[in-house]
Design a protein around this motif. Structure first.
Motif, short mmCIF file in Angstrom:
data_model
loop_
_atom_site.label_atom_id
_atom_site.label_comp_id
_atom_site.label_asym_id
_atom_site.label_seq_id
_atom_site.Cartn_x
_atom_site.Cartn_y
_atom_site.Cartn_z
N THR A 1 29.78 -22.41 26.93
CA THR A 1 30.94 -22.97 26.27
C THR A 1 30.90 -22.58 24.79
O THR A 1 29.84 -22.30 24.25
CB THR A 1 31.00 -24.51 26.38
OG1 THR A 1 29.84 -25.06 25.78
CG2 THR A 1 31.10 -24.96 27.82
N VAL A 12 26.99 -23.08 23.80
CA VAL A 12 26.05 -23.60 24.79
C VAL A 12 26.07 -22.65 25.98
O VAL A 12 27.14 -22.36 26.52
CB VAL A 12 26.41 -25.02 25.24
CG1 VAL A 12 25.43 -25.52 26.29
CG2 VAL A 12 26.47 -25.98 24.05
N ALA A 13 24.88 -22.16 26.35
CA ALA A 13 24.76 -21.26 27.49
C ALA A 13 23.64 -21.76 28.39
O ALA A 13 22.58 -22.17 27.90
CB ALA A 13 24.46 -19.85 27.02
N SER A 14 23.89 -21.73 29.70
CA SER A 14 22.89 -22.14 30.68
C SER A 14 22.74 -21.06 31.74
O SER A 14 23.74 -20.49 32.18
CB SER A 14 23.30 -23.44 31.37
OG SER A 14 23.35 -24.50 30.45
N ASN A 15 21.50 -20.79 32.12
CA ASN A 15 21.21 -19.80 33.15
C ASN A 15 20.02 -20.25 33.98
O ASN A 15 19.08 -20.84 33.44
CB ASN A 15 20.87 -18.45 32.51
CG ASN A 15 22.06 -17.79 31.90
OD1 ASN A 15 23.00 -17.43 32.59
ND2 ASN A 15 22.03 -17.63 30.59
N TRP A 70 16.94 -26.35 22.85
CA TRP A 70 16.70 -25.86 24.20
C TRP A 70 16.54 -26.99 25.17
O TRP A 70 16.04 -28.06 24.82
CB TRP A 70 15.42 -25.01 24.24
CG TRP A 70 15.53 -23.74 23.49
CD1 TRP A 70 15.92 -22.53 23.99
CD2 TRP A 70 15.25 -23.51 22.11
NE1 TRP A 70 15.90 -21.57 23.00
CE2 TRP A 70 15.49 -22.15 21.83
CE3 TRP A 70 14.82 -24.33 21.06
CZ2 TRP A 70 15.31 -21.59 20.58
CZ3 TRP A 70 14.64 -23.77 19.81
CH2 TRP A 70 14.89 -22.42 19.58
N GLY A 71 16.91 -26.74 26.41
CA GLY A 71 16.68 -27.68 27.50
C GLY A 71 16.17 -26.94 28.71
O GLY A 71 16.62 -25.83 29.01
N THR A 73 15.48 -27.71 32.76
CA THR A 73 15.67 -28.66 33.85
C THR A 73 15.27 -28.02 35.17
O THR A 73 15.81 -26.96 35.53
CB THR A 73 17.16 -29.07 33.93
OG1 THR A 73 17.59 -29.51 32.65
CG2 THR A 73 17.37 -30.15 34.96
N LEU A 89 16.87 -24.50 35.23
CA LEU A 89 18.08 -24.24 34.48
C LEU A 89 17.69 -24.29 33.00
O LEU A 89 17.20 -25.30 32.52
CB LEU A 89 19.15 -25.30 34.77
CG LEU A 89 20.48 -25.07 34.06
CD1 LEU A 89 21.15 -23.79 34.60
CD2 LEU A 89 21.40 -26.26 34.24
N THR A 91 18.91 -24.08 29.18
CA THR A 91 20.11 -24.27 28.37
C THR A 91 19.74 -24.07 26.90
O THR A 91 18.74 -24.59 26.43
CB THR A 91 20.69 -25.68 28.56
OG1 THR A 91 20.99 -25.87 29.95
CG2 THR A 91 21.95 -25.88 27.74
N VAL A 92 20.57 -23.29 26.22
CA VAL A 92 20.38 -23.05 24.79
C VAL A 92 21.66 -23.49 24.07
O VAL A 92 22.76 -23.15 24.49
CB VAL A 92 20.12 -21.55 24.49
CG1 VAL A 92 19.96 -21.32 23.00
CG2 VAL A 92 18.91 -21.05 25.25
N MET A 93 21.49 -24.27 23.01
CA MET A 93 22.62 -24.69 22.18
C MET A 93 22.41 -24.10 20.78
O MET A 93 21.34 -24.26 20.20
CB MET A 93 22.72 -26.20 22.08
CG MET A 93 23.88 -26.67 21.21
SD MET A 93 24.01 -28.45 21.08
CE MET A 93 24.71 -28.83 22.66
#
Length: 101
Positions: A1, A12-15, A70-71, A73, A89, A91-93
């Motif tokens: 997003t 925000v990107a998640s992979n 960073w996240g 999960t 998963l 996630t980087v913001m």
């Protein structure tokens, strides 16, 4: 997003990623948080070509004063629930200031 505010852009990107890749990425994040981003930037410049340079992240921090979070999960293994391999998963913001140079 991608979100645009008056003075900040937030990306925000998640992979998904396998556990082995996540372990390497977490090591990089810990080194970045504990150390000096400029020093790490120059050390990584010498190692380009290994596919794990993280130069995009380091460039955003050094050249654009980005702040990152960073996240990590754990994901259920959709292909084989009995498998020992664990997917994550990641996630980087990124917060990029705009109009402040």
């Amino acid at each position: 997003t991608l979100r645009l505010y008056d003075d900040t852009i937030v990306i925000v990107a998640s992979n998904p990623a396998p556990a082995e890749r996540v372990a390497c990425y977490r090591d990089f994040v810990q080194e970045l948080v504990a150390g000096d981003a400029a020093d790490l930037y120059f050390r990584q410049l010498e190692q380009t070509g290994n596919g794990k340079s993280q130069m995009g992240i380091l460039t955003m921090i050094n050249d654009y004063q980005a702040r990152l979070g960073w996240g990590f999960t754990p994901l259920p293994n959709a292909t084989d629930p009995r498998s020992d391999s664990e997917d994550w998963l990641v996630t980087v913001m990124v917060h990029l200031p705009v109009g402040q140079r």
